[in-house]
Design a protein around this motif. Structure first.
Motif, PDB file in Angstrom:
ATOM      1  N   UNK A 269     -36.215   2.149  12.168  1.00 56.00           N
ATOM      2  CA  UNK A 269     -35.077   2.164  11.238  1.00 56.00           C
ATOM      3  C   UNK A 269     -34.408   0.809  11.125  1.00 56.00           C
TER       4      UNK A 269
ATOM      5  N   UNK B  14     -41.609   6.192   6.290  1.00 53.16           N
ATOM      6  CA  UNK B  14     -41.746   7.475   6.979  1.00 53.16           C
ATOM      7  C   UNK B  14     -43.010   7.532   7.837  1.00 53.16           C
ATOM      8  N   UNK B  15     -43.848   6.493   7.722  1.00 53.84           N
ATOM      9  CA  UNK B  15     -45.128   6.547   8.429  1.00 53.84           C
ATOM     10  C   UNK B  15     -45.005   6.156   9.896  1.00 53.84           C
ATOM     11  N   UNK B  16     -43.890   5.517  10.254  1.00 47.49           N
ATOM     12  CA  UNK B  16     -43.702   5.142  11.652  1.00 47.49           C
ATOM     13  C   UNK B  16     -42.789   6.158  12.324  1.00 47.49           C
ATOM     14  N   UNK B  17     -43.079   6.440  13.585  1.00 48.71           N
ATOM     15  CA  UNK B  17     -42.279   7.425  14.314  1.00 48.71           C
ATOM     16  C   UNK B  17     -40.910   6.841  14.664  1.00 48.71           C
ATOM     17  N   UNK B  18     -39.832   7.471  14.190  1.00 44.07           N
ATOM     18  CA  UNK B  18     -38.487   6.903  14.393  1.00 44.07           C
ATOM     19  C   UNK B  18     -38.047   6.866  15.849  1.00 44.07           C
ATOM     20  N   UNK B  19     -38.725   7.616  16.721  1.00 39.60           N
ATOM     21  CA  UNK B  19     -38.245   7.729  18.098  1.00 39.60           C
ATOM     22  C   UNK B  19     -38.825   6.664  19.028  1.00 39.60           C
ATOM     23  N   UNK B  20     -39.774   5.877  18.536  1.00 31.57           N
ATOM     24  CA  UNK B  20     -40.414   4.908  19.425  1.00 31.57           C
ATOM     25  C   UNK B  20     -40.327   3.494  18.861  1.00 31.57           C
TER      26      UNK B  20
ATOM     27  N   UNK C  89     -36.735  -0.609  16.637  1.00 25.13           N
ATOM     28  CA  UNK C  89     -37.107   0.722  16.161  1.00 25.13           C
ATOM     29  C   UNK C  89     -37.356   0.659  14.656  1.00 25.13           C
TER      30      UNK C  89
ATOM     31  N   UNK D 296     -44.273  -0.029  21.206  1.00 27.97           N
ATOM     32  CA  UNK D 296     -44.888   1.162  21.795  1.00 27.97           C
ATOM     33  C   UNK D 296     -45.950   1.730  20.865  1.00 27.97           C
ATOM     34  N   UNK D 297     -45.625   1.783  19.573  1.00 32.36           N
ATOM     35  CA  UNK D 297     -46.546   2.428  18.632  1.00 32.36           C
ATOM     36  C   UNK D 297     -47.814   1.617  18.425  1.00 32.36           C
TER      37      UNK D 297
END
Lengths: 340, 336
Positions: free
Chosen positions: A151, A99-105, A149, A109-110
């Motif tokens: 996920x 859950x610590x990584x942003x699912x949209x990027x 990504x 990118x992160x």
């Protein structure tokens, strides 16, 4: 001078009179050292780290006598200046990588975001560096993972990405908040090994928060045991494990399962008291097997040869070694007891 | 993704038949018939009436009429208006840009202010602004459109004289229809001041039509944002030392948009329903007003096929939203 020096850290939620979640904590760590902070859930470990990172929001209140990091006074620098430190010189890896990584990027990118923010790296230079970082955290087929990504990654893989993100700014201090708790047992050792290898190679200091004492035994030199928002014992490996001074440390050690022993594990009855249910005396008193009358006062953290202990009746002391622990000076009005 | 689209398309067939059946039945359930309306209400010569009905094929049994209608649709013919004798398709395409322009205006109004208000309310949760926005949006949501439209006309058009009362453009201007969108056509024409006039005509109806979507979007954005702000990845973003604006806009808003986009799509249906009322109040020459007038005239082909076209549009928009959803949310894109 230490890399990080904290004196009398207090964190409260809901006003200056609210009972503290973290109380009178002193911490210091030298460059390149490993410090383990140990304690049950609810002992204030994570809150302490969030306070260090400057991520405690209103209505949380952080106070301290001193909070020095890398020559900066963390109590006074705010806003932009503070943000230039965190994510760069002081970075953090969190407990649940899924859950610590942003699912949209994408992963790339992160990671590149940190490079852009703190090192002013852009475009292909940032991408190249991001790739190097992924290889640094031993992600197989790193090139193809850049465009993946979150996920699409497993838990262990996500934690590696989170670590890559944290070391992207080449931090002097890395805070790892239970970095392996959410992972499979087989992956845990790999991630721990990776963290320690990075710590050695980059010469960064590492604060390792954990409740896994086996991990502590293998990794750290200095240990701070926390209970209900206070440090109850400080010491070094291996003496702390061989001869724990505080009954709580002793109980934690007794709860480690050992191979080949069919015996029932020793447990401490009860749970860590919430911040409104804390006893006026020693915080462990209601659960402590050695409790005595004097424990109705709260002991101070007393330094001695092997470390420091917050107990009137420390365990496993050599003759003449035991510190004389005094009752803590408390500014509370008439020993006010916070109860519902 | 392709099989997903195919499955969605297959589902459209029963929907399609349902719509034709409904409109066909509902318009015939209203008392009266087209001939009666055309002849005026005083005296209908029964013989003439029967003749006209026969000429229009309305004397046949209902099931026969329905099959004729479906057969006509199957050949791609939408029929012609009983009143104007022009084809329904032509009338629709002439009037639709006006409705589209109005709907766009309303959506832009609702989207901009809804997102902003919802976002700020979430960030300042529990503040006066938060309570204010949520209170007003609830009021906006429960407001009857026709009443709200009249109140605004009274205040801004009649009392203050800021905006025109009705229509799309002042009679002073002669703007040739090129695209059918008044804002674009006025820009293309040489008429000075026509664009501003068209804009002034659009503002009030767009606000009236956009009020309900605005309320829905504001509330949805707020709750989605509140949820996302508690996520671990927002904490991670802050731990990277990113600016608060970047954390909120890049990391939180992007994820909060996912449910909001869905609501946006669902609002298009509401919008077209609202357009019927709004266009009537503001004498806006779009399909809403056209449909209302056609119902009044019992213009069966126009009502049946006009509503069918609008329904297709709503379906199309929701379809687009589903695909857009995949673009915003990588987790959906990668599902088989």
């Amino acid at each position: 001078m230490s890399l990080l020096d904290i004196h009398n850290l207090n964190v409260r939620f809901g006003g200056r009179d609210a009972p503290p979640v973290v109380e009178g904590l002193d911490l210091s760590i030298d460059a390149g050292e490993v410090l383990a902070i140990v304690g049950e859930s609810g002992s204030g470990k994570s809150v302490t780290m969030m306070a260090l990172m400057g991520l405690i929001d209103h209505p949380g209140i952080v106070t301290a006598d001193q909070m020095q990091f890398l020559g900066h006074d963390l109590l006074t620098i705010r806003g932009r200046k503070r943000r230039q430190l965190i994510g760069k010189d002081m970075a953090m890896v969190f407990q649940d990588p899924m859950t610590a990584l942003n699912p949209a990027y994408t992963v790339g990118y992160q990671i590149e975001e940190v490079l852009r923010q703190h090192l002013n790296l852009k475009g292909s230079a940032a991408r190249k560096r991001a790739l190097e970082l992924l290889e640094r955290v031993e992600i197989p087929a790193a090139e193809s993972r850049l465009d993946a990504y979150p996920h699409q990654l497993s838990g262990g893989m996500s934690q590696r990405v989170a670590i890559a993100m944290a070391i992207a700014g080449e931090p002097r201090l890395l805070i790892a908040d239970e970095p392996t708790t959410a992972l499979d047992v087989t992956i845990q050792a790999q991630i721990m090994d990776l963290l320690l290898a990075l710590q050695r190679d980059q010469g960064m200091a590492l604060i390792l928060i954990t409740h896994d004492l086996a991990v502590v035994a293998e990794t750290a030199r200095d240990v701070c045991v926390m209970y209900a928002g206070q440090a109850v014992e400080k010491g070094h490996i291996p003496t702390l494990f061989d001869a724990p001074a505080h009954p709580y440390t002793e109980a934690l050690l007794a709860a480690i399962p050992e191979q080949g022993q069919g015996e029932r594990l020793a447990t401490l009855p009860g749970i860590v008291p919430g911040r409104y249910d804390r006893p006026t005396g020693c915080l462990l008193a209601p659960r402590c097997p050695y409790v005595q009358n004097r424990c109705q006062k709260r002991p101070a953290l007393e330094p001695y040869d092997r470390g420091a202990v917050r107990c009137f009746f420390p365990r496993n002391m050599a003759p003449g070694e035991a510190p004389s622990v005094s009752a803590e000076h408390r500014l509370e009005v008439g020993g006010h007891h916070y109860a519902h | 993704m392709l099989s997903f689209i195919a499955r969605r398309l297959a589902l459209l067939i029963p929907t399609f038949f349902g719509i034709t059946l409904l409109t066909f039945a509902l318009i015939r359930l209203i008392p009266g018939d087209p001939v009666e309306v055309m002849m005026g209400e005083r005296r209908v010569d029964p013989e003439l009436h029967a003749q006209a009905m026969e000429r229009l094929g309305l004397n046949k049994p209902l099931y026969q009429q329905y099959f004729d209608y479906i057969g006509q649709l199957a050949s791609g013919n939408l029929g012609e208006s009983l009143r104007t004798r022009t084809s329904v398709w032509n009338e629709f395409t002439t009037l639709f840009p006006a409705t589209l322009e109005l709907a766009f205006g309303a959506l832009i109004f609702a989207g901009t202010f809804g997102l902003l208000a919802g976002m700020i309310a979430a960030l300042k949760r529990g503040s006066l602004f938060d309570h204010g926005v949520m209170g007003i949006s609830l009021t906006g949501y429960s407001m009857p459109i026709f009443w709200w439209g009249l109140i605004l006309i009274m205040l801004f058009s009649v009392n203050l004289g800021w905006t025109p009362v009705s229509g799309r453009l002042d009679l002073l201007y002669d703007v040739p229809p090129v695209t059918g969108f008044m804002l674009i056509d006025t820009l293309l024409s040489e008429e000075e001041g026509a664009f501003l006039d068209a804009l002034r005509h659009l503002i009030l109806p767009a606000i009236v039509l956009g009020t309900i979507p605005l309320a829905v979007i504001a509330r949805m954005t707020r709750s989605a944002m509140l949820e996302v702000l508690r996520e671990d990845y927002v904490r991670t973003a802050r731990a990277k030392g990113l600016s608060p604006t970047r954390v909120v806009v890049v990391h939180a808003l992007r994820n909060a948009l996912i449910p909001v986009i869905t609501v946006f799509g669902l609002q298009v249906g509401t919008l077209l329903a609202g357009a019927v009322l709004t266009e009537t109040i503001f004498a806006w020459p779009g399909i809403g007003k056209w449909l209302i007038e056609s119902i009044g005239a019992r213009d069966y082909p126009v009502v049946q096929n006009g509503i069918l076209l609008v329904a297709c549009l709503v379906i199309l928009v929701n379809f687009t939203v589903d695909i857009l959803y995949g673009l915003i949310n990588p987790r959906i894109r990668h599902q088989r």
